[in-house]
Design a protein around this motif. Structure first.
Motif, PDB file in Angstrom:
ATOM      1  N   UNK A  22       0.816  -1.225   0.000  1.00  0.00           N
ATOM      2  CA  UNK A  22       0.000   0.000   0.000  1.00  0.00           C
ATOM      3  C   UNK A  22       0.845   1.269   0.000  1.00  0.00           C
ATOM      4  N   UNK A  23       2.168   1.113  -0.024  1.00  0.00           N
ATOM      5  CA  UNK A  23       3.055   2.281   0.008  1.00  0.00           C
ATOM      6  C   UNK A  23       3.277   2.806  -1.407  1.00  0.00           C
ATOM      7  N   UNK A  24       2.879   4.047  -1.644  1.00  0.00           N
ATOM      8  CA  UNK A  24       3.139   4.701  -2.926  1.00  0.00           C
ATOM      9  C   UNK A  24       4.371   5.585  -2.814  1.00  0.00           C
ATOM     10  N   UNK A  25       4.802   6.098  -3.958  1.00  0.00           N
ATOM     11  CA  UNK A  25       5.979   6.966  -4.009  1.00  0.00           C
ATOM     12  C   UNK A  25       5.513   8.389  -4.312  1.00  0.00           C
ATOM     13  N   UNK A  26       5.962   9.328  -3.485  1.00  0.00           N
ATOM     14  CA  UNK A  26       5.549  10.729  -3.604  1.00  0.00           C
ATOM     15  C   UNK A  26       6.734  11.599  -4.030  1.00  0.00           C
ATOM     16  N   UNK A  27       6.440  12.604  -4.848  1.00  0.00           N
ATOM     17  CA  UNK A  27       7.399  13.670  -5.159  1.00  0.00           C
ATOM     18  C   UNK A  27       6.873  14.919  -4.478  1.00  0.00           C
ATOM     19  N   UNK A  28       7.650  15.465  -3.517  1.00  0.00           N
ATOM     20  CA  UNK A  28       7.175  16.607  -2.734  1.00  0.00           C
ATOM     21  C   UNK A  28       7.242  17.887  -3.567  1.00  0.00           C
ATOM     22  N   UNK A  29       6.076  18.491  -3.795  1.00  0.00           N
ATOM     23  CA  UNK A  29       5.974  19.700  -4.616  1.00  0.00           C
ATOM     24  C   UNK A  29       6.134  20.952  -3.760  1.00  0.00           C
ATOM     25  N   UNK A  30       5.434  20.988  -2.618  1.00  0.00           N
ATOM     26  CA  UNK A  30       5.541  22.155  -1.733  1.00  0.00           C
ATOM     27  C   UNK A  30       5.304  21.708  -0.297  1.00  0.00           C
ATOM     28  N   UNK A  31       5.844  22.466   0.635  1.00  0.00           N
ATOM     29  CA  UNK A  31       5.680  22.149   2.051  1.00  0.00           C
ATOM     30  C   UNK A  31       6.870  21.403   2.620  1.00  0.00           C
ATOM     31  N   UNK A  89      11.054  18.723  -4.011  1.00  0.00           N
ATOM     32  CA  UNK A  89      12.009  18.067  -4.906  1.00  0.00           C
ATOM     33  C   UNK A  89      12.460  16.711  -4.412  1.00  0.00           C
ATOM     34  N   UNK A  90      12.118  16.347  -3.173  1.00  0.00           N
ATOM     35  CA  UNK A  90      12.509  15.049  -2.617  1.00  0.00           C
ATOM     36  C   UNK A  90      11.506  13.968  -3.004  1.00  0.00           C
ATOM     37  N   UNK A  91      12.017  12.751  -3.209  1.00  0.00           N
ATOM     38  CA  UNK A  91      11.180  11.573  -3.406  1.00  0.00           C
ATOM     39  C   UNK A  91      10.934  10.913  -2.055  1.00  0.00           C
ATOM     40  N   UNK A  92       9.696  10.575  -1.778  1.00  0.00           N
ATOM     41  CA  UNK A  92       9.315   9.983  -0.496  1.00  0.00           C
ATOM     42  C   UNK A  92       8.771   8.575  -0.743  1.00  0.00           C
ATOM     43  N   UNK A  93       9.293   7.605  -0.045  1.00  0.00           N
ATOM     44  CA  UNK A  93       8.758   6.253  -0.120  1.00  0.00           C
ATOM     45  C   UNK A  93       9.729   5.222  -0.650  1.00  0.00           C
ATOM     46  N   UNK A 105       1.014  20.550   2.799  1.00  0.00           N
ATOM     47  CA  UNK A 105       1.908  20.247   1.683  1.00  0.00           C
ATOM     48  C   UNK A 105       1.163  19.596   0.532  1.00  0.00           C
ATOM     49  N   UNK A 106       1.839  19.577  -0.613  1.00  0.00           N
ATOM     50  CA  UNK A 106       1.292  18.989  -1.834  1.00  0.00           C
ATOM     51  C   UNK A 106       2.323  18.037  -2.416  1.00  0.00           C
ATOM     52  N   UNK A 107       1.867  16.889  -2.889  1.00  0.00           N
ATOM     53  CA  UNK A 107       2.773  15.924  -3.519  1.00  0.00           C
ATOM     54  C   UNK A 107       2.203  15.457  -4.856  1.00  0.00           C
ATOM     55  N   UNK A 108       3.099  14.929  -5.678  1.00  0.00           N
ATOM     56  CA  UNK A 108       2.695  14.126  -6.830  1.00  0.00           C
ATOM     57  C   UNK A 108       2.847  12.678  -6.403  1.00  0.00           C
TER      58      UNK A 108
END
Length: 636
Positions: A49-58, A80-84, A104-107
């Motif tokens: 259930x873990x997705x990968x996020x790209x942090x856009x803001x925050x 700019x960091x990748x999370x997960x 915050x907002x992520x992709x």
């Protein structure tokens, strides 16, 4: 479907993807929003259930859960960091959560698509894995850092110590107490002087043996101490370097030096504090500056002319002192020269028939001197605040006085090898010589109608610091400008855009880009200032009044805007970059070459090149975070 994400096509590292890969990754991406304290990922989540996020803001933080039940904040995530990815790779070995520190907002990318592209695109995979490798090393260092129980500095090196390391407990006496009581206290406490205070916090004056002797000779031993106390005294703050206090103490007949924390007396330095300290070049040179009566005397003591001072700085480098601490020491030395020149200029005004200053004023230094980050290669950045005199009947005479006075100061500084500022940021220029109310008006005008040309001047002005005159004129102005810039998003955007003009010259895989056949690098514009500018923008955003970059970093960590490890990394990078510049400046002085900030990459040894590369990577990372923030606020 993915047209809304077109902005990211040229955003590193997505620019390493093919058209097909970009379409596949972003075609399944979605924008997600999180509130402060909300979890993006939780330790109890199953791997699938873990997705990968790209942090856009925050801003978010990574929390490691220890087997003993304790939680450890191991790093922060910035735009700019990748999370997960790291959490997936360490599954089963370490347990992590990721929590939002602010909205915050992520992709959010589908994990299967992301991992499939990583397996097929070796360049993209290498960038991601290099980042993970760096994070794992940072994690290991952070665990060691958190486990450390000792924060004590090395006592062996005087020039690394602050006043609070040497100060002793102050002894207070009330101003209405008798001379006789003061004499008994001095004898009982075995100290040289007492702080005269009504509340044991703020100081009215000091009274020592010399003052008591006068009272006894006058047969006034029953009178209150306030009639014999000395009101004027030299004092320092608890975080100032010890060498400035001891330099004063060595050459001036004062019993003690009060140590302040803000406006509260927290300690004293005594003459006995100096007994174990060896004689120092710095003490002797600063004493000569403070007693110089001619411009030629000061000229011979300026850093670029005085070989003893250069050798002293070289010895501090050999002893392993941090380069940004050396820069602070050099700035303090330059401050002393500036102060003595302003005093000489006042004396010249009297001698020339203009008389003493007709109103209060405060002389300011800006830029690198304001931040206390100077090297040998420097020019003037200064200004002056004048007390309001608009309604004075002598307005024209006051205008003329300070026009002549500031011209003298700038010319004297130039004579002592602090060259005129090419951009004209000097107190002699009307733009940098204002009444207090005009400074407030100028700040309002700047912030409302700032353009790309003026932003550089404003950036230098932002780091102003008072060094001579009525400091109260500067303190209120500093608070005002801090609050105004905190609220101006347009100004933040202009500052970001301006700092991105100079790219950190390091390629994605670590190659340093030099200019021309000699492969030179402007260490100031292309590296040091990228860190300085980025940290200044973050400090503005969060209303931090500190000026020095290291102090700003500490304040960002204290307010949980930067993770302690990221702060330490930025400090290490700043140290390494400043060290390269210091060494090159010393070499240029030794070889009688012009002082510049240009570094020849071909002449660096292998370990020097590696150290420089690592520092540039950190500077580039800060620049990338700024760029992402700038693009997002402008386009998305």
């Amino acid at each position: 479907m993915y047209e809304q994400f077109e902005l990211y096509r040229k955003q590193y590292p997505f620019d390493l993807l093919t058209e097909v890969e970009f379409a596949e990754m972003f075609g399944k991406a979605e924008v997600k929003h999180y509130s402060a304290n909300e979890f993006l990922l939780h330790e109890d989540q199953k791997d699938e259930s873990i997705d990968i996020h790209f942090l856009v803001s925050g801003l978010a933080k990574n929390i490691m859960h220890r087997s003993n039940g304790k939680q450890l904040s191991v790093r922060f995530y910035y735009p700019g960091d990748l999370i997960g990815v790291m959490i997936l790779l360490t599954s089963g070995e370490m347990r992590f959560s990721v929590q939002a520190l602010e909205p915050l907002q992520t992709l959010c990318f589908e994990r299967e698509s992301f991992l499939k592209i990583m397996s097929n695109n070796t360049q993209f995979s290498k960038v991601v894995m290099d980042g993970i490798s760096h994070l794992m090393k940072s994690l290991y260092d952070e665990i060691k850092y958190k486990s450390s129980t000792s924060d004590e500095q090395d006592d062996r090196e005087l020039y690394k110590k602050r006043a609070d390391s040497y100060m002793e407990t102050p002894a207070f006496i009330h101003p209405e107490d008798s001379i006789e009581k003061a004499a008994r206290m001095l004898q009982q406490e075995k100290i040289e002087a007492l702080i005269v205070s009504e509340d044991q916090r703020t100081m009215l004056g000091m009274i020592g043996y010399g003052d008591l002797l006068r009272a006894y000779f006058d047969n006034d031993h029953n009178n209150p101490v306030k009639t014999y106390m000395a009101e004027e005294s030299f004092s320092i703050t608890d975080q100032e370097f010890i060498y400035d206090a001891l330099s004063y103490l060595k050459h001036h007949p004062t019993e003690i030096i009060p140590v302040l924390h803000k406006d509260k007396i927290v300690g004293v330095l005594r003459q006995s504090s100096f007994f174990t300290i060896k004689n120092s070049v710095y003490f002797d040179l600063t004493y000569r500056i403070s007693n110089a009566s001619t411009l030629e005397e000061i000229h011979q003591l300026s850093p670029v002319h005085n070989e003893r001072f250069q050798q002293f700085i070289d010895s501090l480098i050999d002893d392993g002192m941090l380069a940004y601490d050396i820069a602070e020491l050099m700035t303090n030395y330059n401050d002393r020269i500036h102060k003595q020149i302003v005093q000489l200029a006042e004396d010249h005004m009297v001698a020339d028939g203009y008389g003493p200053p007709p109103i209060n004023y405060c002389f300011l230094v800006m830029g690198s001197e304001g931040r206390k980050e100077q090297a040998f290669s420097t020019d003037q950045d200064n200004g002056i605040i004048l007390a309001n005199y608009e309604d004075s009947p002598n307005k024209n005479e006051i205008d003329h006085y300070f026009s002549v006075f500031t011209r003298k100061i700038n010319e004297m500084l130039d004579h002592c090898d602090y060259p005129f500022c090419k951009g004209g940021i000097m107190a002699r220029e009307p733009k940098w010589r204002h009444q207090l109310k005009e400074w407030y008006e100028s700040i309002d005008h700047w912030i409302k109608k700032m353009d790309a040309e003026e932003i550089r001047d404003f950036t230098i002005f932002m780091d102003f610091r008072p060094i001579f005159g009525d400091f109260s004129l500067a303190y209120g102005l500093k608070k005002y400008v801090t609050e105004r810039v905190k609220k101006s998003l347009n100004l933040h955007q202009l500052l970001m855009k301006d700092t991105l003009r100079f790219r950190v010259p390091v390629q994605p895989f670590g190659r340093i880009s030099g200019v021309g056949k000699k492969r030179t690098l402007n260490i100031k514009k292309s590296a040091i200032m990228q860190i300085v500018n980025a940290i200044r923008i973050y400090s503005m955003k969060y209303g931090i009044e500190d000026i020095n970059t290291v102090n700003r970093l500490d304040s960002l960590a204290e307010s949980e805007r930067f993770h302690p490890r990221d702060v330490e990394n930025a400090k290490i990078a700043l140290h390494r970059l400043m060290l390269v510049r210091l060494k090159e400046n010393l070499r240029q002085l030794k070889d009688k070459e012009p002082l510049t900030n240009e570094i020849g990459l071909n002449h660096l040894k292998k370990d020097e090149r590696r150290s420089l590369r690592e520092a540039l990577v950190i500077a580039k990372r800060l620049q990338q975070v700024l760029e992402l923030s700038y693009n997002r606020n402008r386009v998305v």
